[in-house]
Motif scaffolding. Structure first.
Motif, PDB file in Angstrom:
ATOM      1  N   GLU A 247       0.837  -1.202   0.000  1.00  0.00           N
ATOM      2  CA  GLU A 247       0.000   0.000   0.000  1.00  0.00           C
ATOM      3  C   GLU A 247       0.869   1.248   0.000  1.00  0.00           C
ATOM      4  O   GLU A 247       0.596   2.214  -0.717  1.00  0.00           O
ATOM      5  CB  GLU A 247      -0.927  -0.008   1.222  1.00  0.00           C
ATOM      6  CG  GLU A 247      -1.987   1.074   1.206  1.00  0.00           C
ATOM      7  CD  GLU A 247      -2.954   0.930   0.032  1.00  0.00           C
ATOM      8  OE1 GLU A 247      -3.424   1.968  -0.473  1.00  0.00           O
ATOM      9  OE2 GLU A 247      -3.209  -0.215  -0.386  1.00  0.00           O
ATOM     10  N   ASN A 251       1.060   4.042  -2.905  1.00  0.00           N
ATOM     11  CA  ASN A 251       0.873   5.466  -2.600  1.00  0.00           C
ATOM     12  C   ASN A 251       2.061   6.288  -3.092  1.00  0.00           C
ATOM     13  O   ASN A 251       1.896   7.404  -3.596  1.00  0.00           O
ATOM     14  CB  ASN A 251       0.696   5.657  -1.093  1.00  0.00           C
ATOM     15  CG  ASN A 251      -0.656   5.174  -0.614  1.00  0.00           C
ATOM     16  OD1 ASN A 251      -1.617   5.125  -1.390  1.00  0.00           O
ATOM     17  ND2 ASN A 251      -0.757   4.815   0.649  1.00  0.00           N
ATOM     18  N   THR A 255       1.881   9.127  -5.717  1.00  0.00           N
ATOM     19  CA  THR A 255       2.424  10.444  -5.361  1.00  0.00           C
ATOM     20  C   THR A 255       3.423  10.926  -6.394  1.00  0.00           C
ATOM     21  O   THR A 255       3.399  12.092  -6.822  1.00  0.00           O
ATOM     22  CB  THR A 255       3.090  10.390  -3.971  1.00  0.00           C
ATOM     23  OG1 THR A 255       2.120   9.995  -2.996  1.00  0.00           O
ATOM     24  CG2 THR A 255       3.656  11.754  -3.597  1.00  0.00           C
TER      25      THR A 255
END
Length: 616
Positions: A247, A251, A255
């Motif tokens: 995860e 992310n 990002t």
């Protein structure tokens, strides 16, 4: 019972025992006590001897009391843990061993108690227990599993978290060699194989971010770490951890993608964008800002303020604006600032500064946005000029329509009236007079039409090309054409213009312009003094300015200033004045993107300034 001398000997020997020891009789009263016991439990011999052992300990463990009773019955030795709070309020822990006390006839006469201070061990065990709980919590929160491998037994151990990450059953038995098969074929599997081999052969720990395919076929990102173990220089096993970072990795990817998207966006904006800290130092810039500051890389601009790129006065102004925005937490929007480019051109920028506010409503920096609006400003100037020209043309059109309507109506009325007279007149001589008046009226109408046609020609003919001409030579030619008039009225022409001075004009217009202004100097000369017409030239910006000065009658500008260049406007009782020359001349000058001004004093003379546009 023990005899007195024996009791004294025993007491002496027991006092020196290295362990904290106490002898208790069947009534649980203290008989003997070692100095170590006294010190550990902070007792005094005179107070403790003869006292019930239980009474000396507050909140004692009932199991301990029970163990003493069991010893008195001859039951096996018992060991219990008991706490004791000292005078300073600190809790100490002791391990108590209870043993039956026999006399020489093997009769139980009491209990022997020995205490071992285990405070340090209890504290260590407590800390370890806390660490284990914390470790388990961290493991659960961070999804970290533990594993180890024992070479001697060739056994691989996975805890429940490690099995959960690999999505295998709880009874799954891992194999050290086959563990690498869980990693994605290619980079990840090759890396884990080489890394483990290097750790074993070179005794180095490792930590790698790799892709793992679980038993259920799910592809996840993990960080696997390991440390080789050695005994007597030989590899004996390995311990390590594995953490599910899927995860977090996703992310991070999202990002980074958003950052790339944002970076692409701001780098391609037609704006200079920079983010500054509280000291006005740049911490992020886009490509336009780098170009504006004339740098090639971010390294040259990040961490620097405006004093590194602008002159001191300019930098102080920008710093003042920055402080104002961050102090008041109010943006500066659309502020126009002029900037001199490296090539010397003057550009206009529109600057906005927006404060960056944290959750505590404090400013921690600002965003500065700069937009070059030089083209827009130039378009505004051009539009303003166009509006001015349109307004002027509209005014001329209205004026022209009024003149046409008025003059033609006057001529029409005059013709109508003369024709009426002619129709009713019986006398032949009178008829001849009326016919002459009609001829004169016809000539006047033709002259008016010629004048109007000239104005229309000037206004509508926009295709005439401007050329550079030598103004001094042109003045001399006009002076020759007017030579008879100048000589007749003894008017001196003073031409101070150098031969190298040239003006950009429509050649057909310049003759008319010079003739009209010099003719006015002749017409409106003063009879009271010798007359002159003086011509000179200056340069003002994009204009070469021709000055035509005379010492004639002058014009009352307060009275006639607004009408001076109007059609058919005259201001002196000169029979040759028709009021059309200046009107036509002004139109010719303005058709060449120039302008004309006048300065005059009654009785002193007049100076006309003709601005020839050298650029447009």
């Amino acid at each position: 019972m023990l005899k007195g001398s024996q009791k004294s000997t025993n007491n002496y020997l027991i006092k020196q025992l290295p362990k904290a020891t106490v002898f208790v009789d069947k009534r649980k009263a203290i008989v003997y006590m070692s100095d170590k016991w006294l010190n550990d439990f902070e007792l005094y011999n005179s107070v403790a001897i003869g006292k019930n052992i239980i009474s000396l300990f507050k909140n004692s463990n009932p199991e301990w009391q029970k163990s003493i009773s069991q010893c008195l019955k001859g039951l096996p030795n018992l060991t219990l843990t008991e706490s004791h709070q000292n005078k300073n309020g600190n809790k100490k822990w002791f391990e108590l061993h209870s043993t039956p006390w026999y006399d020489e006839n093997e009769n139980i006469i009491g209990t022997i108690l020995q205490a071992e201070d285990i405070t340090l061990r209890v504290s260590t065990e407590t800390k370890l227990e806390k660490l284990e709980i914390i470790s388990e919590d961290i493991s659960d929160m961070a999804e970290i599993g533990f594993w180890d491998y024992n070479l001697a037994e060739d056994k691989m151990f996975w805890d429940s978290r490690t099995k959960g990450i690999h999505e295998v059953a709880d009874d799954y038995i891992p194999n050290f060699i086959e563990t690498s098969n869980f990693y994605k074929l290619g980079h990840s599997r090759n890396t884990i194989s080489m890394t483990v081999n290097r750790a074993i052969t070179k005794e180095v720990p490792f930590s790698e971010k790799l892709q793992l395919i679980t038993a259920k076929g799910n592809e996840i990102w993990v960080i696997v770490s390991g440390k080789p173990l050695y005994k007597k220089g030989k590899f004996s096993g390995m311990v390590g951890t594995i953490q599910n970072i899927n995860e977090r990795h996703l992310n991070e990817v999202r990002t980074k993608e958003n950052q790339r998207l944002l970076r692409t966006l701001i780098d391609n904006l037609p704006l200079s964008v920079s983010i500054k800290d509280l000291e006005s130092r740049r911490i992020l810039v886009n490509k336009s800002e780098m170009d504006f500051c004339n740098v090639q890389t971010e390294k040259e601009i990040i961490g620097k303020d405006d004093f590194s790129f602008f002159d001191k006065a300019r930098a102080e102004i920008t710093r003042k604006d920055d402080l104002s925005v961050m102090r008041d937490r109010k943006p500066i929007l659309r502020k126009e600032v002029n900037h001199k480019e490296e090539n010397g051109d003057l550009s206009t920028y529109l600057i906005s500064k927006i404060p960056l506010i944290d959750t505590d409503e404090h400013a921690y920096g600002l965003v500065s946005i700069r937009m070059n609006i030089s083209d827009i400003k130039q378009k505004e100037i051009e539009l303003r000029k166009l509006i001015d020209v349109t307004s002027s043309q509209n005014e001329k059109l209205i004026n022209f329509a009024h003149i046409v309507s008025h003059n033609l109506r006057s001529h029409s009325a005059n013709f109508s009236m003369l024709l009426d007279f002619l129709a009713s007149e019986k006398s032949e001589p009178e008829k001849e007079k009326i016919m002459q008046m009609l001829l004169d009226a016809s000539d006047n109408l033709l002259e008016t039409l010629d004048n109007l046609n000239e104005v229309v020609h000037i206004t509508t003919n926009t295709s005439l090309q401007k050329k550079y001409i030598q103004i001094s030579k042109k003045i001399e030619a006009v002076q020759q054409n007017l030579g008879a008039e100048l000589e007749k009225h003894k008017i001196k022409v003073i031409n101070t213009i150098k031969d190298h001075i040239k003006v950009r004009v429509v050649p057909a217009y310049i003759d008319s312009i010079l003739t009209n202004f010099m003719t006015n100097g002749i017409k409106y000369r003063s009879p009271e003094r010798d007359s002159f017409i003086k011509l000179s030239a200056t340069v003002e910006g994009n204009y070469t300015v021709l000055h035509i000065e005379d010492n004639g009658l002058g014009i009352d500008l307060d009275k006639y200033g607004e009408k001076l260049f109007g059609m058919y406007k005259t201001f002196h009782n000169n029979k040759d004045a028709k009021g059309i020359g200046l009107y036509i001349t002004k139109n010719q000058i303005e058709a060449m993107r120039g302008k004309v001004t006048v300065d005059s004093k009654v009785g002193q003379g007049t100076t006309f300034k003709i601005y020839f546009n050298d650029k447009d």
